[in-house]
Design an enzyme around this catalytic site. Structure first.
Site, PDB file in Angstrom:
ATOM      1  N   CYS A  12       0.885  -1.156   0.000  1.00  0.00           N
ATOM      2  CA  CYS A  12       0.000   0.000   0.000  1.00  0.00           C
ATOM      3  C   CYS A  12       0.926   1.209   0.000  1.00  0.00           C
ATOM      4  O   CYS A  12       2.144   1.062   0.017  1.00  0.00           O
ATOM      5  CB  CYS A  12      -0.910   0.018   1.223  1.00  0.00           C
ATOM      6  SG  CYS A  12      -2.184  -1.269   1.236  1.00  0.00           S
ATOM      7  N   ASP A 113      -6.665  -5.817   9.675  1.00  0.00           N
ATOM      8  CA  ASP A 113      -5.613  -5.718  10.682  1.00  0.00           C
ATOM      9  C   ASP A 113      -5.383  -4.267  11.084  1.00  0.00           C
ATOM     10  O   ASP A 113      -4.953  -3.997  12.211  1.00  0.00           O
ATOM     11  CB  ASP A 113      -4.318  -6.377  10.200  1.00  0.00           C
ATOM     12  CG  ASP A 113      -3.772  -5.793   8.912  1.00  0.00           C
ATOM     13  OD1 ASP A 113      -4.584  -5.366   8.067  1.00  0.00           O
ATOM     14  OD2 ASP A 113      -2.545  -5.789   8.729  1.00  0.00           O
TER      15      ASP A 113
END
Length: 290
Positions: A12, A113
């Site tokens: 990311c 998460d």
């Protein structure tokens, strides 16, 4: 079909800034420019956040692997509203942490998460929570209670994180990102080449940490925090994990039996692979001989 592999490091992209003097005329446009430089890191989603009171902006590009729903979008806010995170990586033991947090009365919003990371911050604080994370990550988290922006990098520096002042320290713009290109679009960025970094590259074929090719922009070292105190603009860096200490502790308790050593290594490898096989999209695992 898109294949997401643990060895691709679940890319990311994070970026953002602290603009204490209000130099940026259009903060939202700068954040959009920063995230647009990281499309290759996160093709699935994007988001920006700007706190006008604290002059802190966060930008995110997402590669969706766990929790593909809108609840997984970033920058993400914690349940109480105290923390706002811009996060890249995977905390592999997040399911066990979720169970521990919920058993203690903690609230985890969503299945990612990232949500567990935020709940861990609320329960234990940033630095204690870091010690509990098993994974690879780089993040920036805004803590409105302590008025700090905290940058952190995983133990071995698997995830990249660049940072530095663009313009004079405390009077310019403190910018950070997963990619140097995200910093380069911040107004005032000069892109002066660091001659020492060039010399290091020619000698080692890479630019060692904490330097980058650009003067005034550095890499956050593995296992380190950079804490930006928003009240006065001071930036404090410190280590949160030390490989030497871990190695010394292990050396103090040697494994004398070869069979035990083999069994423990096999168990550790099996646990490591199993933890990395959690995904809501097709997943592949690869082993390289190096």
């Amino acid at each position: 079909m898109r294949l997401a592999a643990a060895t691709i490091h679940a890319m990311c992209g994070i970026a953002g800034f602290f603009d204490p003097s209000g130099r940026l005329a259009d903060p939202a446009a700068v954040l959009e420019s920063m995230q647009s430089q990281m499309v290759r890191r996160g093709p699935d989603d994007r988001g920006i956040f700007f706190d006008s009171e604290r002059r802190v902006g966060l930008a995110h590009r997402r590669l969706s692997i766990v929790d593909l729903s809108p609840q997984g979008r970033q920058p993400m806010v914690s349940a109480s509203g105290r923390y706002r995170i811009d996060y890249n990586g995977e905390v592999y033991n997040f399911q066990a942490l979720r169970q521990e947090l919920e058993a203690e009365g903690g609230r985890v919003v969503g299945g990612s998460d990232t949500a567990v990371v935020l709940a861990a911050f609320e329960r234990w604080g940033v630095e204690e929570a870091l010690d509990r994370f098993v994974g690879m990550f780089a993040f920036a988290v805004l803590d409105i209670e302590t008025n700090r922006l905290v940058l952190a990098r995983d133990r071995l520096g698997i995830k990249p994180l660049y940072h530095g002042w663009i313009g004079p320290a405390k009077r310019g713009v403190f910018a950070f990102g997963s990619d140097l290109r995200a910093l380069a679009v911040v107004p005032g960025f000069e892109g002066t080449i660091d001659r020492g970094a060039v010399a290091a590259y020619l000698r080692f074929l890479y630019v060692p940490c904490p330097w980058t090719i650009f003067a005034g922009i550095g890499k956050l070292a593995p296992g380190h925090l950079a804490i930006v105190h928003l009240d006065d603009g001071a930036v404090e860096q410190r280590r949160w994990w030390d490989a030497r200490s871990v190695a010394a502790a292990a050396a103090a308790q040697p494994i004398d039996d070869e069979r035990e050593a083999v069994d423990r290594l096999e168990a550790a490898l099996g646990d490591a692979v199993q933890l990395r096989m959690v995904s809501d999209v097709p997943l592949g695992a690869f082993l390289s001989g190096g």
